[in-house]
Design an enzyme around this catalytic site. Structure first.
Site, mmCIF file in Angstrom:
data_model
loop_
_atom_site.group_PDB
_atom_site.id
_atom_site.type_symbol
_atom_site.label_atom_id
_atom_site.label_comp_id
_atom_site.label_asym_id
_atom_site.label_seq_id
_atom_site.Cartn_x
_atom_site.Cartn_y
_atom_site.Cartn_z
ATOM 1 N N ARG A 1 -1.882 99.912 -29.779
ATOM 2 C CA ARG A 1 -0.994 99.838 -30.169
ATOM 3 C C ARG A 1 0.135 99.827 -29.185
ATOM 4 O O ARG A 1 1.435 100.593 -29.786
ATOM 5 C CB ARG A 1 -1.430 101.529 -30.960
ATOM 6 C CG ARG A 1 -2.710 101.382 -31.644
ATOM 7 C CD ARG A 1 -2.558 103.108 -31.659
ATOM 8 N NE ARG A 1 -3.807 103.786 -30.847
ATOM 9 C CZ ARG A 1 -4.304 104.516 -30.822
ATOM 10 N NH1 ARG A 1 -3.886 105.477 -31.805
ATOM 11 N NH2 ARG A 1 -3.990 105.285 -29.813
ATOM 12 N N THR B 1 -13.494 71.040 -27.844
ATOM 13 C CA THR B 1 -11.953 70.564 -28.306
ATOM 14 C C THR B 1 -11.164 70.935 -27.454
ATOM 15 O O THR B 1 -9.585 70.487 -27.750
ATOM 16 C CB THR B 1 -12.554 70.531 -29.568
ATOM 17 O OG1 THR B 1 -13.181 70.356 -30.192
ATOM 18 C CG2 THR B 1 -10.960 69.998 -30.775
ATOM 19 N N LYS C 1 -17.207 74.139 -37.985
ATOM 20 C CA LYS C 1 -16.775 74.715 -39.090
ATOM 21 C C LYS C 1 -15.420 74.230 -40.065
ATOM 22 O O LYS C 1 -15.321 73.959 -41.109
ATOM 23 C CB LYS C 1 -16.276 75.816 -38.508
ATOM 24 C CG LYS C 1 -17.861 77.445 -38.047
ATOM 25 C CD LYS C 1 -16.806 78.585 -37.250
ATOM 26 C CE LYS C 1 -16.011 78.292 -35.689
ATOM 27 N NZ LYS C 1 -17.318 77.624 -34.825
ATOM 28 N N GLN D 1 -14.843 80.807 -33.291
ATOM 29 C CA GLN D 1 -15.558 81.842 -32.965
ATOM 30 C C GLN D 1 -17.043 81.296 -33.806
ATOM 31 O O GLN D 1 -16.791 80.396 -34.677
ATOM 32 C CB GLN D 1 -15.296 82.421 -32.570
ATOM 33 C CG GLN D 1 -14.335 82.082 -30.963
ATOM 34 C CD GLN D 1 -12.820 82.240 -31.591
ATOM 35 O OE1 GLN D 1 -12.446 83.016 -32.978
ATOM 36 N NE2 GLN D 1 -11.729 80.853 -31.447
ATOM 37 N N ARG E 1 -19.898 71.509 -22.614
ATOM 38 C CA ARG E 1 -20.543 72.708 -23.449
ATOM 39 C C ARG E 1 -21.843 72.887 -22.710
ATOM 40 O O ARG E 1 -22.908 71.691 -22.702
ATOM 41 C CB ARG E 1 -21.032 72.314 -25.041
ATOM 42 C CG ARG E 1 -19.528 72.157 -25.613
ATOM 43 C CD ARG E 1 -18.948 72.405 -26.759
ATOM 44 N NE ARG E 1 -18.021 72.417 -27.881
ATOM 45 C CZ ARG E 1 -18.047 71.502 -28.675
ATOM 46 N NH1 ARG E 1 -18.711 70.459 -28.849
ATOM 47 N NH2 ARG E 1 -16.346 71.362 -29.277
ATOM 48 N N LEU F 1 -27.505 66.704 -37.551
ATOM 49 C CA LEU F 1 -28.916 66.816 -37.781
ATOM 50 C C LEU F 1 -29.010 65.336 -37.231
ATOM 51 O O LEU F 1 -30.206 64.787 -36.361
ATOM 52 C CB LEU F 1 -29.435 66.985 -38.929
ATOM 53 C CG LEU F 1 -30.928 66.293 -39.332
ATOM 54 C CD1 LEU F 1 -31.627 67.092 -38.805
ATOM 55 C CD2 LEU F 1 -31.404 66.224 -40.769
HETATM 56 P P1 GDP Z 1 -15.955 73.951 -34.952
HETATM 57 O O1 GDP Z 1 -15.137 74.865 -33.570
HETATM 58 O O2 GDP Z 1 -16.616 74.420 -35.525
HETATM 59 O O3 GDP Z 1 -14.865 73.275 -35.937
HETATM 60 O O4 GDP Z 1 -16.728 73.046 -34.494
HETATM 61 P P2 GDP Z 1 -15.728 70.970 -33.225
HETATM 62 O O5 GDP Z 1 -14.959 70.791 -33.982
HETATM 63 O O6 GDP Z 1 -15.625 72.280 -32.325
HETATM 64 O O7 GDP Z 1 -16.902 70.646 -32.620
HETATM 65 C C1 GDP Z 1 -17.766 70.522 -33.851
HETATM 66 C C2 GDP Z 1 -17.806 68.504 -33.529
HETATM 67 O O8 GDP Z 1 -19.067 67.910 -34.199
HETATM 68 C C3 GDP Z 1 -16.873 67.852 -34.544
HETATM 69 O O9 GDP Z 1 -16.699 66.980 -32.983
HETATM 70 C C4 GDP Z 1 -17.022 67.380 -35.630
HETATM 71 O O10 GDP Z 1 -16.128 65.922 -35.451
HETATM 72 C C5 GDP Z 1 -18.748 66.863 -35.110
HETATM 73 N N1 GDP Z 1 -19.558 67.257 -36.178
HETATM 74 C C6 GDP Z 1 -19.234 68.383 -37.595
HETATM 75 N N2 GDP Z 1 -20.578 68.103 -38.097
HETATM 76 C C7 GDP Z 1 -21.347 66.965 -37.842
HETATM 77 C C8 GDP Z 1 -22.459 66.336 -37.920
HETATM 78 O O11 GDP Z 1 -22.858 66.869 -38.731
HETATM 79 N N3 GDP Z 1 -22.568 64.742 -37.436
HETATM 80 C C9 GDP Z 1 -22.069 64.643 -36.624
HETATM 81 N N4 GDP Z 1 -22.791 63.755 -35.196
HETATM 82 N N5 GDP Z 1 -21.104 65.182 -35.605
HETATM 83 C C10 GDP Z 1 -20.453 66.174 -36.285
HETATM 84 P P1 IMO Z 2 -14.898 76.682 -32.077
HETATM 85 O O1 IMO Z 2 -13.807 78.504 -33.445
HETATM 86 C C1 IMO Z 2 -16.721 77.838 -28.417
HETATM 87 C C2 IMO Z 2 -15.751 81.205 -26.096
HETATM 88 C C3 IMO Z 2 -14.996 80.897 -24.688
HETATM 89 C C4 IMO Z 2 -15.349 82.648 -23.825
HETATM 90 C C5 IMO Z 2 -15.123 83.313 -24.986
HETATM 91 C C6 IMO Z 2 -13.692 84.339 -24.572
HETATM 92 O O2 IMO Z 2 -14.041 76.016 -32.063
HETATM 93 O O3 IMO Z 2 -15.797 77.001 -32.769
HETATM 94 P P2 IMO Z 2 -11.343 84.045 -24.789
HETATM 95 O O4 IMO Z 2 -10.889 82.856 -24.315
HETATM 96 O O5 IMO Z 2 -11.722 83.768 -26.900
HETATM 97 O O6 IMO Z 2 -11.739 85.117 -24.913
HETATM 98 O O7 IMO Z 2 -12.862 83.288 -24.387
HETATM 99 O O8 IMO Z 2 -15.439 82.838 -26.066
HETATM 100 N N1 IMO Z 2 -14.800 80.777 -27.760
HETATM 101 C C7 IMO Z 2 -15.558 79.471 -28.502
HETATM 102 N N2 IMO Z 2 -16.142 79.207 -27.836
HETATM 103 N N3 IMO Z 2 -16.026 77.964 -29.948
HETATM 104 C C8 IMO Z 2 -14.993 78.668 -29.948
HETATM 105 O O9 IMO Z 2 -14.218 78.317 -31.145
HETATM 106 C C9 IMO Z 2 -14.761 79.724 -29.512
HETATM 107 N N4 IMO Z 2 -13.623 80.346 -28.637
HETATM 108 C C10 IMO Z 2 -13.416 81.775 -27.475
HETATM 109 O O10 IMO Z 2 -15.224 79.683 -24.097
HETATM 110 O O11 IMO Z 2 -16.960 82.010 -23.630
HETATM 111 MG MG MG Z 3 -14.375 73.958 -31.996
#
Ligand code: GDP
Ligand code: IMO
Ligand code: MG
Length: 427
Positions: A142, A298, A16, A223, A304, A331
């Site tokens: 609340r 991250t 994202k 999330q 994961r 991909l």
């Molecule tokens: P988010 O939490 O949804 O923003 O995703 P994260 O950053 O936690 O995890 C996505 C990971 O995939 C990051 O390390 C990005 O740099 C990487 N990423 C995103 N798009 C691509 C893609 O098309 N190809 C590859 N190889 N990596 C990607």
């Molecule tokens: P982004 O935005 C992946 C997961 C946690 C746990 C559950 C509840 O990077 O996609 P919390 O601390 O939110 O109460 O944990 O949700 N979780 C995520 N997993 N990506 C995330 O964020 C997450 N944020 C929370 O691992 O299973």
């Molecule tokens: Mg993430």
């Protein structure tokens, strides 16, 4: 087309952050509308890699006005540490605006998050331990502390006292921990108040005015759909509204202003923490996929869980969010596989389910019904048009598109900002 929502389709980490960054040049505002520093977004710009948690990813684009909306829970220590770290790397963070109605994560929320998880034992959620759940619980009960409370010490004190009353009983008598004093919390929160004050405003008003003026606002979800408090795999979810409806309530903008809903979906599936995951791989193919996709959190660094693409989940997310466009990420990671399995339906004790079962225990017992697509071995990381992709990769994308019922507008072929194939413009 000024209001664009970005949501995760699966269990998070779909990319994202990269998608928000991609829109950066054509965006005026980016608002984070849910969650807190449980999120972890990695954005790669040239040789630089940024990991964002609490701040919206849009902050990395110079022309963008970043906003933390009312639906977010804020850990102030994390907020300022992140701002300082970005400033030190030359990013202008001066335009950040923070909602006066956003809730605050305090030390007691972090402590409760950790002790509750330990108490749950085998039934634990696997939270990020950042105090997210307890902060949202206080909001709904609340007894939460909001950003605006920091600017009136006597109100702050009353609210913290109220919040601590029951919690200290719980901490001391149930969890065998030391009690927390009102003074230590108030002192800590007040230490950030003056630095925070100039950033705080009615962010809903600001965003509505921007939309009135025809400016582009991106609503950045943390999330994902399957972690949403209402629509996810409850109780193995986060505590906020991570779906498109949350973009309206979490930012103070009417749902009618959300013009485009962009779902970010990985070409396979990952999950961090506990809960059902029908396509999960436990064998060496899983190890291969985790290593190939660098699937380590991250935020917490946890490996994961990984599995194949799950088409019913994308269909479900499309319905729940009203997705208009999909961004298919990673991909490139599937390169080298001879056959690519895709889950097209589930088998639950001998019965076929074409859609995500509404009954949680059915989903727990679901095994995937897989179809196999031909793979490719060519490096696709420099493909920039759909036609640059090998025919089998094109066929894989078209099959996923057909199964999801929504167009795949963008395809990610690498982590870099430019490593995308745009089939339909998102703005
Ligand atoms: P988010 O939490 O949804 O923003 O995703 P994260 O950053 O936690 O995890 C996505 C990971 O995939 C990051 O390390 C990005 O740099 C990487 N990423 C995103 N798009 C691509 C893609 O098309 N190809 C590859 N190889 N990596 C990607
Ligand atoms: P982004 O935005 C992946 C997961 C946690 C746990 C559950 C509840 O990077 O996609 P919390 O601390 O939110 O109460 O944990 O949700 N979780 C995520 N997993 N990506 C995330 O964020 C997450 N944020 C929370 O691992 O299973
Ligand atoms: Mg993430």
């Amino acid at each position: 087309m000024p209001g664009i929502v970005i949501v995760g389709v699966q269990w998070g980490d779909e990319g994202k952050g990269k998608a928000t960054d991609l829109l950066g040049e054509r965006t005026d505002w980016v608002v984070k509308f849910n969650g807190g520093n449980n999120a972890g977004h990695t954005v790669v710009i040239g040789d630089e890699k940024y990991a964002l948690h609490l701040l919206p990813s849009g902050i990395l684009s110079p022309g963008v006005n970043p906003v933390i909306g009312n639906g977010v829970v804020i850990d102030l220590e994390v907020l300022f540490a992140e701002l300082d770290a970005l400033s030190a790397r030359g990013i202008d963070v001066s335009k950040l605006r923070v909602s006066a109605n956003a809730h605050i994560i305090t030390q007691y929320h972090r402590t409760l998050d950790k002790v509750t998880e330990r108490f749950l034992g085998k039934r634990q959620i696997g939270t990020t331990g950042r105090g997210i759940g307890p902060a949202y619980a206080d909001k709904i009960n609340r007894v939460g502390i909001r950003v605006q409370d920091l600017f009136d010490e006597s109100i702050l004190r009353q609210k913290v006292e109220g919040a601590l009353e029951q919690k200290n009983h719980l901490l001391v008598k149930v969890f065998n921990r030391r009690g927390i004093t009102c003074d230590e919390i108030v002192e800590d929160l007040l230490s950030y108040a003056e630095r925070l004050r100039p950033m705080v405003c009615d962010t809903g008003l600001l965003l509505n005015k921007a939309l009135d003026a025809g400016e582009v606002v991106v609503f950045e979800g943390g999330q994902a759909t399957m972690l949403d408090i209402d629509h996810g795999t409850y109780p193995f979810v986060t505590s906020s509204s991570a779906t498109a409806g949350g973009a309206a309530t979490g930012s103070g903008v009417g749902p009618g202003r959300l013009d485009r809903i962009v779902g970010i979906v990985k070409a396979y599936t990952t999950r961090v923490g506990s809960g059902p995951f029908p396509t999960e791989l436990f064998d060496e193919q899983g190890d291969w996929l985790r290593a190939a996709g660098f699937e380590f959190g991250t935020t917490t660094g946890r490996p994961r869980r990984v599995g194949w693409y799950d088409a019913p989940i994308t269909r479900y997310a499309t319905r729940i969010n009203g997705i208009t466009d999909l961004v298919l990420t990673k991909l490139d990671i599937l390169t080298g596989l001879e056959k690519i399995p895709v889950c097209v339906a589930y088998d639950v004790n001998g019965e076929r389910f074409d859609e995500v079962p509404v009954n949680q225990s059915d989903f727990h017992h679901a095994t995937p019904i897989l179809e196999h697509y031909a793979g490719w071995s060519e490096d696709i990381s420099s493909a920039r048009t759909f036609e640059d992709l090998p025919q089998t990769a094109q066929d894989y994308v078209l099959a996923l598109e057909e199964m999801s019922g929504t167009r795949i507008s963008v395809i990610g072929v690498g982590p870099g900002r430019d490593q995308v194939i745009v089939r339909h413009d998102l703005i």
